[in-house]
Design an enzyme around this catalytic site. Sequence first.
Site, PDB file in Angstrom:
ATOM      1  NE  ARG A  96      -2.828   0.496   3.390  1.00  0.00           N
ATOM      2  CZ  ARG A  96      -2.118   0.792   4.482  1.00  0.00           C
ATOM      3  NH1 ARG A  96      -1.456   1.931   4.563  1.00  0.00           N
ATOM      4  NH2 ARG A  96      -2.072  -0.053   5.486  1.00  0.00           N
ATOM      5  CE  LYS A 144     -12.677   7.612 -18.280  1.00  0.00           C
ATOM      6  NZ  LYS A 144     -12.880   8.846 -17.547  1.00  0.00           N
ATOM      7  CG  ASP A 169      -9.446  15.640 -15.049  1.00  0.00           C
ATOM      8  OD1 ASP A 169      -8.765  15.010 -15.880  1.00  0.00           O
ATOM      9  OD2 ASP A 169     -10.448  15.163 -14.479  1.00  0.00           O
ATOM     10  CE1 TYR A 210     -16.339  11.081 -15.574  1.00  0.00           C
ATOM     11  CE2 TYR A 210     -15.854  11.070 -13.228  1.00  0.00           C
ATOM     12  CZ  TYR A 210     -16.274  10.408 -14.373  1.00  0.00           C
ATOM     13  OH  TYR A 210     -16.614   9.089 -14.306  1.00  0.00           O
TER      14      TYR A 210
HETATM   15  C1  LIG Z   1     -13.364   9.309 -16.268  1.00  0.00           C
HETATM   16  C2  LIG Z   1     -12.926  10.620 -15.761  1.00  0.00           C
HETATM   17  C3  LIG Z   1     -12.636  10.829 -14.407  1.00  0.00           C
HETATM   18  C4  LIG Z   1     -12.869   9.755 -13.349  1.00  0.00           C
HETATM   19  O1  LIG Z   1     -11.972   8.699 -13.501  1.00  0.00           O
HETATM   20  P1  LIG Z   1     -12.313   7.176 -13.112  1.00  0.00           P
HETATM   21  O2  LIG Z   1     -11.070   6.464 -13.538  1.00  0.00           O
HETATM   22  O3  LIG Z   1     -13.530   6.773 -13.886  1.00  0.00           O
HETATM   23  O4  LIG Z   1     -12.561   7.133 -11.651  1.00  0.00           O
HETATM   24  C5  LIG Z   1     -12.172  12.073 -14.015  1.00  0.00           C
HETATM   25  N1  LIG Z   1     -12.009  13.060 -14.908  1.00  0.00           N
HETATM   26  C6  LIG Z   1     -12.296  12.901 -16.224  1.00  0.00           C
HETATM   27  C7  LIG Z   1     -12.102  14.047 -17.151  1.00  0.00           C
HETATM   28  C8  LIG Z   1     -12.764  11.681 -16.690  1.00  0.00           C
HETATM   29  O5  LIG Z   1     -13.056  11.540 -17.985  1.00  0.00           O
END
Ligand SMILES: *Cc1c(COP(=O)(O)O)cnc(C)c1O
Length: 396
Positions: free
Chosen positions: A58, A207, A182, A110
């Site tokens: 961890r 993604k 982000d 998001y």
């Molecule tokens: C999918 C997404 C998230 C969240 O991520 P997870 O891996 O699904 O928890 C945060 N920000 C953006 C822009 C996203 O597309």
Amino acid sequence: MAGEHKPESKNEWRFSTKAIHVGQEPDPVTGATVPPIHPTSTYTQASPGRHKGYEYSRSSNPTRVNLERCLAALEGGAKCAAFASGSAATATLLATLAPGDKVVAFADVYGGTFRLMKRVFEGFGVIPVFTDDPSPNSFAGLVDSKTKLVWLESPTNPLLRCLDMAAIARIAHATGAKLAVDNTFATPALQTPISFGADYVLHSTTKYIGGHSDVIGGAVVVKDDALMERLAFLQNAIGGVPGPWDCYLQQRGLKTLALRMERHSANALALAKHLKGHAKLSKVIYPFLEDHPDFALAKKQMCGGGGIVTIVFKGGPDAAKQAAIRFCESVRVFACAESLGGVESLVCHPAIMTHASIPKEIREARGVTDGLVRLSVGIEDLDDLVADVDQALTKA
Ligand SMILES: *Cc1c(COP(=O)(O)O)cnc(C)c1O
């Protein structure tokens, strides 16, 4: 052999060389060119407290450390902390705040980020404040001495607005706040927020970084070592960490990130141009189309437009909604699914799927109408993608 790469030379390496080699030194024991995956929870110590830098997974794991080093290098940051999802990364970064601290965010973040700020951290005394206006002025009007964090995405989802990171960073820093960006949609292959003044860069590696729709993950890259102190403490204390197999998949994804983003961007731009002016569409949104409201800024901040194209169907609310749904049902190469950023093309109807939790009036006021469809353009052959959207449009 390990150790032969001089650390100095790594700073001079270009993007793909870093993506392929940082955190991927050959295994010193066997020479394995691809470092082994370390599925261990614990580490054998020679004597109590005498270990090789790892005690418990961890806290730290060699496979995770490799991924963290590579991501930090690609974003031009000092360090990186990897998490089990983008949401775990977001939650842990928000946990650096204390009751009474304000976080100023662009409203169209998001959905899960909005939910964490509003329905989790607000309950602990953090004060989230949202603006619908992407201009730096609107941020300047909200940032005050209580503001500890300013939060934005660029491009946004699904309207692909681009926010001026350098200007907003200056506004945040003027009162001592930090800027978190982000960077999930652009990835460091197209845009590096730290070079525009961001302090934290957040990723859903689920993604484009994973890139193959087969892993969930997240990460936060920090601009300097001091910012990692509290974050590393919280990464271990909260424990939302990824397992070694997931880290391995993400690191493998990184090796082809630049190639994929180039193809995603080329396919998306060509498809956007092809769709532009189609008789059934009222809008085609793509940051690198000249009529995009943030075209100049997008060109300044990104070296490619990314893989997302958003289209809006013509007609009254009901007709546009039915056309959008029929389009999503009719695609054959594209799949109708949530998420984005994989090699395969996807279509998504945000109003029914990803953005359903936002009240209809708020959603529509922001432009996420029932006639809107988001395309995550994959890296298949462009002609097949064009033929697919064309045949689906005839049925819409
Ligand atoms: C999918 C997404 C998230 C969240 O991520 P997870 O891996 O699904 O928890 C945060 N920000 C953006 C822009 C996203 O597309």
